[in-house]
Design an enzyme around this catalytic site. Structure first.
Site, short mmCIF file in Angstrom:
data_model
loop_
_atom_site.label_atom_id
_atom_site.label_comp_id
_atom_site.label_asym_id
_atom_site.label_seq_id
_atom_site.Cartn_x
_atom_site.Cartn_y
_atom_site.Cartn_z
N GLY B 180 0.80 -1.22 0.00
CA GLY B 180 0.00 0.00 0.00
C GLY B 180 0.83 1.27 0.00
O GLY B 180 0.31 2.34 -0.27
N ALA B 208 2.44 -5.98 -9.33
CA ALA B 208 1.44 -4.99 -8.98
C ALA B 208 0.06 -5.46 -9.40
O ALA B 208 -0.11 -6.02 -10.48
CB ALA B 208 1.75 -3.67 -9.67
N THR B 210 -2.99 -3.36 -8.00
CA THR B 210 -3.59 -2.03 -8.09
C THR B 210 -2.54 -0.94 -7.85
O THR B 210 -2.86 0.23 -7.86
CB THR B 210 -4.70 -1.88 -7.04
OG1 THR B 210 -4.14 -2.17 -5.75
CG2 THR B 210 -5.84 -2.84 -7.30
N ASP B 268 -11.83 -6.73 1.41
CA ASP B 268 -10.50 -6.65 2.01
C ASP B 268 -10.66 -6.91 3.50
O ASP B 268 -10.87 -6.00 4.28
CB ASP B 268 -9.91 -5.25 1.75
CG ASP B 268 -8.41 -5.26 1.88
OD1 ASP B 268 -7.84 -6.31 2.20
OD2 ASP B 268 -7.80 -4.19 1.67
#
Lengths: 510, 510
Positions: B180, B208, B210, B268
């Site tokens: 993140g 990757a 996002t 999530d």
């Protein structure tokens, strides 16, 4: 990516013949000028735009020449809903998911939803803004628990999303059975009786989804059922009642969409069933409603306790919205009537209405009982006289006359009215008493014989629970139109007849 | 329908170029000899059979000539997994849903699942027997609550579904960051330090999804990362460590599938994250594991309390499976290092390893701290001397030498190693002190500039939190390879720079 700085390329609309169920699907060439592999992947969600028209869709990528590099292929439902011409220009970009998905995620995390939040979800679903996966997320998040407030909000939101029928009279009666019992075409007997009495009963019914016939499929043997709202209103004005297909009247489009996702996942929760039914009754303008809950080992409800819990939910929602709801439990241990499949069931119905001495007694009795409850709603009637009145209307031929009036008003359907000529009898393997008949098994047997696609396919039962049978005596007859289906159904019936036959003392064996 | 009586027609296999993501999709003509409208509908599930090969797939119907009436089209993943030749005969019939879906339904109804039940679900998912909708049903049913027993079962089942790596040595160390934070390529500094010390650290990383770069994308600038298990083992035997892409090693195929459904639904949850990470560490044979949890307002974890709850879950699962787990929280308020995007991040890493005086200090310090924790696991080390040892290995050039050894062993990737030549500086709009840098914003800006597809695209930061800036002074530089992406990223950055600049007293304004 900011909408302000985003200039997606424009493509030419092409119509592609892909059957994608109800979901909006669009097809993009792998050599498309609009393709960026980091942005578009197979099965991702995209947003189409042309002028002020917008549509959310699921993306398929191909390099099979189905679409050119400067084209976007729209599957049938997507093309219809987007409403733009072939060759027109359309921009396509990664979709921003509907905002109401935030509420779905909150529900997944265990939060309860407010009426406006459920309203936003249902509005997006009924406007085809959710993918099937997103619809599944909403259904599953509500399947574990739903508060009573959420149940009310969901019923209201689903009713608001569809056509609302208004009737210019103080009392509009309706009946509903939660289904699962083969045969059981009581509506087609109840409606003419109640309409003959003079009460307004604008009955909408469903087509079969997993059963061999819905009321709409069976009524279609006798008359057209795909009436629009205005046509339906005209029939009701003339005849006090009608028997039409609810799908065409569009009372609860969101419910139709939810069901199409519940089915492949085999989701079946009480609250969603109640919201589904009550939303349609709200939209249909019903004021008085009778709910029939069949209870039996192979019915949807196995015990009286299951039925009780469901009854409370129907009463709760009915009371809240000012619909007089009465819930009764009925015998759901075996099929009602002798026929299973559209033509065979329509024959049962007409036999009962014609007072044919060979007409199935269980269908006649159950229909009279249901009609009695509805007639008892009439303030003009003296309490408890509903049954006598219903029987009088049936025995006198008034109900039959009313049925013919309804059939004439709805017009001819042009469907086949003959029973399938391929026929085979399935026989008892032993002497004894019929102990049980498996409803699930008969739904499957009649479907494999070809019902409801082949109207004349299905099953005619000769024996019911409690009947004495001798070894070799026919239990039922399978009818089919197509040889392949016939062979399939007969082989399946010979492998497992669906009957349990035991000695008189009550012991049971197949 | 009984399997015994069911003889579905046989069709010829055709390979069709439809990109359907990971899901098995097959295409049937609307004029197919196998088509029965009551049995097959668009997007229903079907079962393919040829000899002893079976495959579940989602059905698409077409009449566009893509497949003939006697053919069945198999999309790429379906064709590959079915493993039968073009033109070979295949039967197709409505699919019987996997039995483990009963457990998913039980979970939806609020039941907890036994290890064998979760094992059956994960086994079916990793063998592509679930549709995306069914996978979503499992994920959502477990998103509301998961017992600690279920968390353990899920971790174990996902590890069992993939490749298990066995190492012939008592200690295998590993590190993991929950991600993140842009930049933050500590693994590429930590692995050479720890490997130079002599500990075994076979590091697998993700690409990757996002973000603008995963460790695998950045390492690929310097070396090949798509090594198979045997190649990876050889590199580790030679160099004590490696930096490879985990997707090719197939440690947790079920996890890769679950993530592909979690992502479009933006699911999530803590438990699923922990199960996902720990299943891979179990499969990778790690004995000692360091978990890095960055905390910051725009990081995945906003507060120390969030990090604490996650820490407990990692410790619980680690203890159960006998993995020594240490969890630390780190500063996640801003990007780590100056570069964002594969090439720019690789430059940061090599600058740190080369002791370049201009190398980003935060990347150096954080990497040393992480390496110190791992070196402290070494029983030969005196307690608390890990940091000094790590710094010695870095400052002496031993870590750089080890990195070159790893790069040589993994071999060249052939990827571009140059920074995008299109460049624009984004400048401060006022004097003041940098108060905050929005990590989410920088992930999005670097992606719109073209990262990770364009290795040289991304962002180089000139200012970090606490730095004094003057109006008009450059905050960062955007690099891109393609003009369209460049324009998009610059416009987005000018609309919202992602920096908060305030007066020295701590008040903040953008």
């Amino acid at each position: 990516m900011d909408a302000s700085t985003d200039k997606p390329p424009r493509l030419k609309i092409r119509r592609v013949n892909l059957d994608t169920g109800r979901e909006n699907v669009v097809v993009l060439s792998r050599r498309s000028v609009a393709l960026r592999p980091d942005v578009f992947r197979g099965f991702s969600r995209v947003e189409l735009k042309a002028g002020d028209r917008e549509l959310l869709a699921t993306l398929l990528l191909t390099d099979d020449g189905m679409v050119g590099p400067d084209e976007l292929g729209l599957s049938e439902p997507a093309f219809r809903r987007f409403g733009q011409p072939v060759g027109g220009l359309v921009s396509v970009k990664p979709a921003t998911p509907p905002e109401s998905l935030d509420y779905v995620r909150a529900k997944i995390q265990g939060h309860s939803l407010q009426p406006a939040e459920i309203g936003a979800i249902i509005d997006d679903i009924s406007h085809y803004r959710y993918s099937d996966m997103e619809i599944a997320a909403f259904l599953i998040s509500s399947a574990s628990f739903m508060t009573s407030g959420e149940l009310l909000s969901l019923s209201r939101a689903m009713a608001d999303a569809g056509t609302e029928l208004k009737w210019d009279r103080p009392m509009v009666v309706d009946k509903h059975c939660i289904g699962g019992i083969p045969g059981n075409r009581t509506s087609m007997v109840v409606v003419p009786i109640v309409a003959a009495h003079g009460l307004t009963i604008p009955k909408t019914s469903s087509r079969a989804i997993t059963s061999p016939a819905g009321t709409a499929d069976t009524m279609e043997v006798l008359a057209r059922v795909d009436l629009g709202v205005d046509e339906m209103r005209e029939v009701v004005n003339t005849c006090h009642g009608c028997l039409v297909w609810g799908g065409h009247v569009n009372l609860s489009p969101a419910d139709d969409i939810l069901i199409s996702v519940e089915r492949p996942l085999s989701l079946d929760t009480r609250e969603q069933m109640v919201a589904s039914i009550m939303s349609k009754k709200l939209a249909a303008g019903s004021t008085h409603l009778l709910i029939d809950l069949p209870v039996g080992p192979s019915a949807k409800l196995a015990t009286a306790m299951d039925a009780m819990r469901l009854r409370k939910l129907f009463e709760f929602v009915g009371d809240h919205f000012g619909i007089a709801v009465e819930v009764i439990t009925t015998d759901g241990r075996q099929p009602i009537g002798n026929g299973i499949g559209p033509v065979l069931e329509a024959q049962d119905v007409m036999a009962v209405l014609s007072n044919d001495p060979l007409a199935p007694k269980d269908l006649r009795e159950k229909s009279l009982r249901l009609a009695a409850h509805l007639i008892d709603y009439d303030p003009e009637m003296r309490g408890g006289k509903g049954y006598a009145r219903a029987r009088e209307l049936l025995d006198s031929g008034a109900a039959l006359k009313q049925m013919h009036k309804i059939i004439d008003a709805q017009g001819p359907s042009g469907c086949s009215t003959t029973v399938g000529t391929l026929a085979a009898d399935i026989k008892a393997e032993r002497d004894g008493i019929v102990q049980a008949i498996d409803c699930l098994r008969f739904n499957r047997l009649a479907r494999s014989a070809g019902a409801p696609i082949d109207k004349g396919a299905g099953i005619r039962l000769f024996k019911k629970i409690g009947d004495r049978v001798e070894q070799g005596e026919p239990l039922y007859r399978i009818h089919a139109v197509e040889q392949a289906e016939f062979d399939l159904a007969v082989a399946a019936a010979n492998a497992d007849s669906g009957y349990a036959i035991g000695p008189r003392d009550g012991g049971s064996a197949r």
